[in-house]
Design a protein around this motif. Structure first.
Motif, PDB file in Angstrom:
ATOM      1  N   ILE A 171       0.838  -1.203   0.000  1.00 34.59           N
ATOM      2  CA  ILE A 171       0.000   0.000   0.000  1.00 34.59           C
ATOM      3  C   ILE A 171       0.866   1.243   0.000  1.00 34.59           C
ATOM      4  N   ARG A 172       1.980   1.214   0.737  1.00 34.63           N
ATOM      5  CA  ARG A 172       2.857   2.389   0.779  1.00 34.63           C
ATOM      6  C   ARG A 172       3.481   2.695  -0.575  1.00 34.63           C
ATOM      7  N   LYS A 173       3.481   1.728  -1.499  1.00 39.81           N
ATOM      8  CA  LYS A 173       4.044   1.956  -2.825  1.00 39.81           C
ATOM      9  C   LYS A 173       3.047   2.579  -3.801  1.00 39.81           C
ATOM     10  N   LEU A 174       1.773   2.613  -3.432  1.00 41.94           N
ATOM     11  CA  LEU A 174       0.757   3.142  -4.338  1.00 41.94           C
ATOM     12  C   LEU A 174       0.928   4.647  -4.491  1.00 41.94           C
ATOM     13  N   TYR A 239     -10.995  -3.544   8.163  1.00 42.30           N
ATOM     14  CA  TYR A 239     -10.676  -2.840   6.917  1.00 42.30           C
ATOM     15  C   TYR A 239     -10.146  -1.437   7.201  1.00 42.30           C
ATOM     16  N   ALA A 240     -10.715  -0.774   8.210  1.00 47.59           N
ATOM     17  CA  ALA A 240     -10.274   0.592   8.518  1.00 47.59           C
ATOM     18  C   ALA A 240      -8.822   0.618   8.955  1.00 47.59           C
ATOM     19  N   GLN A 241      -8.363  -0.394   9.696  1.00 47.83           N
ATOM     20  CA  GLN A 241      -6.969  -0.429  10.142  1.00 47.83           C
ATOM     21  C   GLN A 241      -6.009  -0.458   8.956  1.00 47.83           C
ATOM     22  N   ILE A 242      -6.356  -1.202   7.920  1.00 49.37           N
ATOM     23  CA  ILE A 242      -5.475  -1.284   6.750  1.00 49.37           C
ATOM     24  C   ILE A 242      -5.639  -0.064   5.857  1.00 49.37           C
ATOM     25  N   LEU A 243      -6.872   0.414   5.697  1.00 52.75           N
ATOM     26  CA  LEU A 243      -7.097   1.569   4.836  1.00 52.75           C
ATOM     27  C   LEU A 243      -6.481   2.837   5.425  1.00 52.75           C
ATOM     28  N   MET A 371     -28.413   5.663   0.418  1.00 49.90           N
ATOM     29  CA  MET A 371     -27.212   6.350  -0.049  1.00 49.90           C
ATOM     30  C   MET A 371     -26.927   6.112  -1.523  1.00 49.90           C
ATOM     31  N   LEU A 372     -27.253   4.938  -2.013  1.00 50.46           N
ATOM     32  CA  LEU A 372     -26.821   4.531  -3.347  1.00 50.46           C
ATOM     33  C   LEU A 372     -27.248   5.475  -4.465  1.00 50.46           C
ATOM     34  N   PRO A 373     -28.463   6.043  -4.469  1.00 52.69           N
ATOM     35  CA  PRO A 373     -28.834   6.932  -5.586  1.00 52.69           C
ATOM     36  C   PRO A 373     -28.075   8.249  -5.625  1.00 52.69           C
ATOM     37  N   HIS A 374     -27.313   8.570  -4.574  1.00 53.93           N
ATOM     38  CA  HIS A 374     -26.704   9.896  -4.474  1.00 53.93           C
ATOM     39  C   HIS A 374     -25.180   9.860  -4.594  1.00 53.93           C
ATOM     40  N   VAL A 375     -24.601   8.786  -5.079  1.00 56.88           N
ATOM     41  CA  VAL A 375     -23.150   8.701  -5.259  1.00 56.88           C
ATOM     42  C   VAL A 375     -22.839   8.598  -6.743  1.00 56.88           C
ATOM     43  N   ASP A 376     -21.653   9.039  -7.122  1.00 51.22           N
ATOM     44  CA  ASP A 376     -21.226   8.976  -8.522  1.00 51.22           C
ATOM     45  C   ASP A 376     -20.669   7.607  -8.885  1.00 51.22           C
ATOM     46  N   GLU A 377     -19.967   6.958  -7.946  1.00 53.59           N
ATOM     47  CA  GLU A 377     -19.394   5.637  -8.205  1.00 53.59           C
ATOM     48  C   GLU A 377     -19.560   4.773  -6.974  1.00 53.59           C
ATOM     49  N   PHE A 378     -19.752   3.488  -7.197  1.00 51.99           N
ATOM     50  CA  PHE A 378     -19.919   2.501  -6.134  1.00 51.99           C
ATOM     51  C   PHE A 378     -18.907   1.397  -6.393  1.00 51.99           C
ATOM     52  N   ARG A 379     -17.823   1.348  -5.566  1.00 47.98           N
ATOM     53  CA  ARG A 379     -16.699   0.470  -5.854  1.00 47.98           C
ATOM     54  C   ARG A 379     -16.382  -0.390  -4.639  1.00 47.98           C
ATOM     55  N   PRO A 380     -15.792  -1.590  -4.856  1.00 44.93           N
ATOM     56  CA  PRO A 380     -15.351  -2.429  -3.725  1.00 44.93           C
ATOM     57  C   PRO A 380     -14.019  -1.949  -3.168  1.00 44.93           C
ATOM     58  N   VAL A 381     -13.756  -2.254  -1.912  1.00 45.64           N
ATOM     59  CA  VAL A 381     -12.466  -1.969  -1.299  1.00 45.64           C
ATOM     60  C   VAL A 381     -12.224  -3.040  -0.239  1.00 45.64           C
ATOM     61  N   HIS A 382     -11.650  -4.167  -0.671  1.00 44.51           N
ATOM     62  CA  HIS A 382     -11.443  -5.282   0.243  1.00 44.51           C
ATOM     63  C   HIS A 382     -10.104  -5.971   0.035  1.00 44.51           C
ATOM     64  N   ASN A 383      -9.346  -5.604  -1.004  1.00 44.39           N
ATOM     65  CA  ASN A 383      -8.035  -6.203  -1.237  1.00 44.39           C
ATOM     66  C   ASN A 383      -7.161  -5.217  -1.994  1.00 44.39           C
ATOM     67  N   GLN A 385      -6.047  -5.419  -5.047  1.00 42.16           N
ATOM     68  CA  GLN A 385      -6.510  -5.184  -6.410  1.00 42.16           C
ATOM     69  C   GLN A 385      -7.544  -4.067  -6.464  1.00 42.16           C
ATOM     70  N   SER A 386      -8.446  -4.040  -5.495  1.00 42.97           N
ATOM     71  CA  SER A 386      -9.454  -2.981  -5.487  1.00 42.97           C
ATOM     72  C   SER A 386      -8.830  -1.612  -5.246  1.00 42.97           C
ATOM     73  N   LEU A 387      -7.788  -1.552  -4.414  1.00 42.90           N
ATOM     74  CA  LEU A 387      -7.108  -0.270  -4.198  1.00 42.90           C
ATOM     75  C   LEU A 387      -6.372   0.185  -5.452  1.00 42.90           C
ATOM     76  N   ARG A 388      -5.742  -0.746  -6.156  1.00 41.66           N
ATOM     77  CA  ARG A 388      -5.064  -0.383  -7.401  1.00 41.66           C
ATOM     78  C   ARG A 388      -6.073   0.087  -8.451  1.00 41.66           C
ATOM     79  N   ALA A 389      -7.225  -0.564  -8.519  1.00 38.89           N
ATOM     80  CA  ALA A 389      -8.261  -0.125  -9.450  1.00 38.89           C
ATOM     81  C   ALA A 389      -8.761   1.269  -9.096  1.00 38.89           C
ATOM     82  N   LEU A 390      -8.852   1.577  -7.803  1.00 39.31           N
ATOM     83  CA  LEU A 390      -9.257   2.917  -7.383  1.00 39.31           C
ATOM     84  C   LEU A 390      -8.234   3.956  -7.806  1.00 39.31           C
TER      85      LEU A 390
END
Length: 405
Positions: A171-174, A239-243, A371-383, A385-390
């Motif tokens: 994560i520190r390399k991102l 998840y919050a500890q890693i994020l 909440m869902l109708p009022h966001v621009d994007e809805f993305r996963p964040v669990h590994n 790969q998801s952080l790299r995609a973000l």
């Protein structure tokens, strides 16, 4: 006679013992995380030769002046100096010190003490005796997956302590280079597209009022501010500890990053995450966040952010990362209104939800449906790969915003 005086008396003829001790001290500092190079070692040797070797305070001040450059490293250096130069058997006792840390949860030692203790702990010997070399059987690697690839797709919640440490290093390399946007400010540019009339007239005064050249300018471009709102309730704690490591890396890589944590209340942790040392930053965060792993009041937290912080941090087309699973203890009370106001105050609202790791995910809870109708994007964040995609999504061209229903 003090230990320093005795060591000086014993090493006066050759100075070899003092040099060996100084090199061992440098290795300890490096294992503790300090950046000490060859030039610093030479400067430290020269500094010791210029002070009284029998005065501990002078030696400490001399070494600290030439070997420490960052303010957050002062405590680590002081702890290492105290342990290394006071007790020659400190290396053997460091393992016992590290074990005592686990029994003092309420009176935790500062991060610098833990880092020095770990650096002085000798490596554990292998439990298995060395075996004579044998011929390795041929391996079938056609369908194997490397550990690196497995780590990229592994869920944060399923990782062991060792795998979590590896994930934190990745994560520190991102790098997060957000798309630069034009601002209202201009800067002088000889090839700029806009003629600067004021600068042209001022330049003509040096030529007796004759306009010989036209001064030009162009708009200043800057990446937009990044605002992160991270849920630290019980369902999001792992998840919050890693994020938080991701937010710490981003905060120290670029300017105009604002981070907020919320559970039952909202806490601004931007200043704490600006510390270069991750351990020090998280220690500071733990002191000011009282509701870690507690309940969740998403609606109240977003409403408080909109009322107290939106005008301060959401200017110039800010991008907002809303990190939560959407499970609110208050149901959907005021959640749709608060999310809609947040969306209208920023240029892009991205909801990161670890529940999207499930293939059959359905927005069944009241909070998610609100909440869902009022966001621009809805993305996963669990590994990873998801952080790299973000990161790739934030670094690429910005998609057009959906119109509110």
């Amino acid at each position: 006679m003090s230990e320093f005086a005795a060591m000086g008396a014993l090493t006066t003829p050759s100075g070899r013992a003092l040099a060996d001790n100084l090199l061992a001290f440098v290795r300890l500092l490096r294992r503790a995380g300090l950046r000490v190079g060859t030039a610093d070692v030479l400067a430290a040797a020269e500094a010791i030769s210029l002070v009284d070797i029998g005065d501990r305070r002078l030696v400490h001040a001399a070494l600290r002046a030439v070997m420490v450059r960052r303010h957050e490293d002062f405590d680590v250096f002081d702890q290492a100096f105290l342990l290394f130069w006071r007790d020659p058997e400190a290396g053997r006792n460091a393992a016992a010190m590290a074990l005592l840390e686990g029994f003092r949860e309420r009176q935790k030692a500062p991060p610098s003490s833990r880092r020095v203790a770990e650096a002085m702990t000798p490596p554990r010997p292998s439990q298995h005796p060395p075996q004579p070399p044998e011929e390795k059987p041929p391996l079938e690697v056609a369908l194997t997956v490397s550990e690196q690839e497995r780590l990229q797709s592994m869920d944060f919640e399923a990782m062991s302590a060792t795998e979590i440490n590896e994930a934190k290093r990745e994560i520190r390399k991102l790098v997060l280079p957000l798309d630069a946007r034009p601002t209202r400010r201009f800067r002088p540019d000889p090839l700029g597209p806009v003629v600067d009339l004021r600068a042209t007239i001022r330049a003509s005064l040096h030529e007796g009022g004759e306009i010989l050249t036209l001064e030009r300018r162009r708009k200043v471009t800057r990446p937009p501010p990044l605002v992160a709102l991270c849920d630290i309730s019980g369902s999001m704690a792992r998840y919050a500890q890693i994020l938080l490591h991701f937010l710490h890396a981003v905060t120290n890589d670029r300017d105009r990053v604002h981070s907020f944590l919320f559970g039952t209340r909202l806490t601004n942790v931007t200043r704490q995450l600006r510390s270069k040392d991750a351990e020090v930053a998280f220690e500071l965060v733990s002191h000011i966040v009282p509701d870690w792993s507690g309940g969740t009041r998403i609606g109240e937290s977003l409403e408080l952010f909109n009322r107290q912080w939106a005008r301060r941090v959401l200017g110039q087309g800010a991008v907002v990362l809303l990190i939560t699973d959407g499970l609110d203890r208050e149901g959907a009370k005021g959640l749709a209104e608060a999310t809609d106001r947040l969306r209208r105050s920023c240029r892009r609202l991205i909801w990161l939800n670890p529940l999207l790791r499930y293939e059959g995910f359905q927005p069944r809870s009241q909070g998610i449906r609100a909440m869902l109708p009022h966001v621009d994007e809805f993305r996963p964040v669990h590994n990873l790969q998801s952080l790299r995609a973000l990161v790739e999504s934030l670094s690429g061209p910005q998609p057009g915003r959906r119109m509110a229903a």
